[in-house]
Motif scaffolding. Sequence first.
Motif, PDB file in Angstrom:
ATOM      1  N   PHE A 173       1.900   6.882   1.984  1.00  0.00           N
ATOM      2  CA  PHE A 173       1.444   6.766   2.970  1.00  0.00           C
ATOM      3  C   PHE A 173       1.648   5.180   3.707  1.00  0.00           C
ATOM      4  O   PHE A 173       0.871   4.828   3.297  1.00  0.00           O
ATOM      5  CB  PHE A 173       0.327   7.602   3.263  1.00  0.00           C
ATOM      6  CG  PHE A 173       0.242   8.211   4.664  1.00  0.00           C
ATOM      7  CD1 PHE A 173       1.114   9.369   5.398  1.00  0.00           C
ATOM      8  CD2 PHE A 173      -0.442   7.345   6.103  1.00  0.00           C
ATOM      9  CE1 PHE A 173       0.979   9.774   6.896  1.00  0.00           C
ATOM     10  CE2 PHE A 173      -0.572   7.522   7.189  1.00  0.00           C
ATOM     11  CZ  PHE A 173      -0.167   8.591   7.695  1.00  0.00           C
TER      12      PHE A 173
ATOM     13  N   ASN B 169       4.105  10.179  -4.408  1.00  0.00           N
ATOM     14  CA  ASN B 169       5.438   9.985  -4.551  1.00  0.00           C
ATOM     15  C   ASN B 169       5.788   9.536  -3.524  1.00  0.00           C
ATOM     16  O   ASN B 169       7.276   9.561  -3.640  1.00  0.00           O
ATOM     17  CB  ASN B 169       5.947  11.279  -4.977  1.00  0.00           C
ATOM     18  CG  ASN B 169       5.248  12.419  -6.371  1.00  0.00           C
ATOM     19  OD1 ASN B 169       5.009  11.050  -7.464  1.00  0.00           O
ATOM     20  ND2 ASN B 169       4.358  13.250  -6.374  1.00  0.00           N
ATOM     21  N   TRP B 170       5.431   9.581  -2.627  1.00  0.00           N
ATOM     22  CA  TRP B 170       6.072   8.612  -1.287  1.00  0.00           C
ATOM     23  C   TRP B 170       6.285   7.073  -1.164  1.00  0.00           C
ATOM     24  O   TRP B 170       6.165   6.557  -2.060  1.00  0.00           O
ATOM     25  CB  TRP B 170       5.603   8.529   0.131  1.00  0.00           C
ATOM     26  CG  TRP B 170       5.803  10.391   0.090  1.00  0.00           C
ATOM     27  CD1 TRP B 170       5.685  11.571  -0.004  1.00  0.00           C
ATOM     28  CD2 TRP B 170       4.861  10.936   1.759  1.00  0.00           C
ATOM     29  NE1 TRP B 170       5.255  12.401   0.091  1.00  0.00           N
ATOM     30  CE2 TRP B 170       4.570  12.353   1.366  1.00  0.00           C
ATOM     31  CE3 TRP B 170       4.268  10.895   2.717  1.00  0.00           C
ATOM     32  CZ2 TRP B 170       3.978  12.985   2.593  1.00  0.00           C
ATOM     33  CZ3 TRP B 170       4.030  10.789   3.954  1.00  0.00           C
ATOM     34  CH2 TRP B 170       3.505  12.059   3.394  1.00  0.00           C
ATOM     35  N   ASN B 171       7.657   6.831  -1.144  1.00  0.00           N
ATOM     36  CA  ASN B 171       8.803   5.868  -0.559  1.00  0.00           C
ATOM     37  C   ASN B 171       8.155   4.097  -1.214  1.00  0.00           C
ATOM     38  O   ASN B 171       7.646   3.536  -1.529  1.00  0.00           O
ATOM     39  CB  ASN B 171       7.403   4.537   1.055  1.00  0.00           C
ATOM     40  CG  ASN B 171       7.556   5.530   1.946  1.00  0.00           C
ATOM     41  OD1 ASN B 171       8.314   5.882   2.813  1.00  0.00           O
ATOM     42  ND2 ASN B 171       6.283   5.958   2.575  1.00  0.00           N
TER      43      ASN B 171
ATOM     44  N   GLN C 196       2.945  11.718   9.463  1.00  0.00           N
ATOM     45  CA  GLN C 196       2.995  10.741   9.185  1.00  0.00           C
ATOM     46  C   GLN C 196       4.027  10.294   9.788  1.00  0.00           C
ATOM     47  O   GLN C 196       4.545   8.805  10.509  1.00  0.00           O
ATOM     48  CB  GLN C 196       3.858  11.240   7.104  1.00  0.00           C
ATOM     49  CG  GLN C 196       4.628   9.040   7.164  1.00  0.00           C
ATOM     50  CD  GLN C 196       3.674   8.613   6.896  1.00  0.00           C
ATOM     51  OE1 GLN C 196       4.461   7.637   5.522  1.00  0.00           O
ATOM     52  NE2 GLN C 196       3.897   7.716   7.658  1.00  0.00           N
TER      53      GLN C 196
ATOM     54  N   GLU D  41       3.765  15.623   6.395  1.00  0.00           N
ATOM     55  CA  GLU D  41       4.846  15.066   7.268  1.00  0.00           C
ATOM     56  C   GLU D  41       4.969  14.720   8.269  1.00  0.00           C
ATOM     57  O   GLU D  41       4.804  14.002   9.143  1.00  0.00           O
ATOM     58  CB  GLU D  41       6.141  16.297   6.609  1.00  0.00           C
ATOM     59  CG  GLU D  41       6.824  15.959   4.758  1.00  0.00           C
ATOM     60  CD  GLU D  41       5.519  16.952   4.302  1.00  0.00           C
ATOM     61  OE1 GLU D  41       4.923  17.690   4.763  1.00  0.00           O
ATOM     62  OE2 GLU D  41       5.345  16.591   3.308  1.00  0.00           O
TER      63      GLU D  41
ATOM     64  N   ASP E 206       0.264  15.210  -2.125  1.00  0.00           N
ATOM     65  CA  ASP E 206       2.199  14.719  -2.573  1.00  0.00           C
ATOM     66  C   ASP E 206       2.715  12.836  -1.916  1.00  0.00           C
ATOM     67  O   ASP E 206       3.364  12.186  -2.670  1.00  0.00           O
ATOM     68  CB  ASP E 206       3.318  15.298  -2.425  1.00  0.00           C
ATOM     69  CG  ASP E 206       4.303  15.183  -2.308  1.00  0.00           C
ATOM     70  OD1 ASP E 206       4.698  15.021  -3.937  1.00  0.00           O
ATOM     71  OD2 ASP E 206       5.720  15.357  -1.620  1.00  0.00           O
ATOM     72  N   THR E 207       1.709  12.699  -1.240  1.00  0.00           N
ATOM     73  CA  THR E 207       2.054  10.995  -1.142  1.00  0.00           C
ATOM     74  C   THR E 207       1.859  10.177  -1.888  1.00  0.00           C
ATOM     75  O   THR E 207       2.778   8.902  -1.751  1.00  0.00           O
ATOM     76  CB  THR E 207       0.483  10.436   0.882  1.00  0.00           C
ATOM     77  OG1 THR E 207      -0.102  10.828  -0.211  1.00  0.00           O
ATOM     78  CG2 THR E 207       1.234  11.057   1.389  1.00  0.00           C
TER      79      THR E 207
ATOM     80  N   CYS F 155      -2.559  15.762   1.238  1.00  0.00           N
ATOM     81  CA  CYS F 155      -1.490  15.003   1.484  1.00  0.00           C
ATOM     82  C   CYS F 155      -1.384  13.984  -0.358  1.00  0.00           C
ATOM     83  O   CYS F 155      -0.916  13.667  -0.123  1.00  0.00           O
ATOM     84  CB  CYS F 155      -2.001  13.754   2.418  1.00  0.00           C
ATOM     85  SG  CYS F 155      -1.873  14.327   4.130  1.00  0.00           S
TER      86      CYS F 155
END
Length: 127
Positions: A68, A61-63, A38, A35, A58-59, A56
């Motif tokens: 990322f 699941n981001w955006n 980012q 986080e 979990d990235t 990283c």
Amino acid sequence: MISSNKISILFLIGILLIVNSVFFVSALTPVSNCEQLQGMNNSLSESYYLTKDIDCSDTINWNGGAGFKPVGNETSKFIGTFDGRGYTISNLYINRPDDGYVGLFGYTNALTISNVGLINLNISGFF
């Protein structure tokens, strides 16, 4: 014997050195998780350093599945510095097939990006 004027000057020089050292140390921004990594997009002219290895995973699941967001873009380039201090960033996920300049850093005009290892990356972009 040292005069009181010389002692005062030496004292002031010592205070200036201490203040300068504190300012320099506080100007470095630590990064200890994805986080914060980012978040470098929010201050593109800072000097950053890693404090440990970062996973990283979990990235992915981001955006909305895009992962990322690379640090810096065409209109707002990363112009700071980044020192990995020998640590690694692993499992970074970026899925931006229509975007150019895709990676940990997108557009840069950085003074230095150094001492960082990247392991097991999953990156897609328009090259």
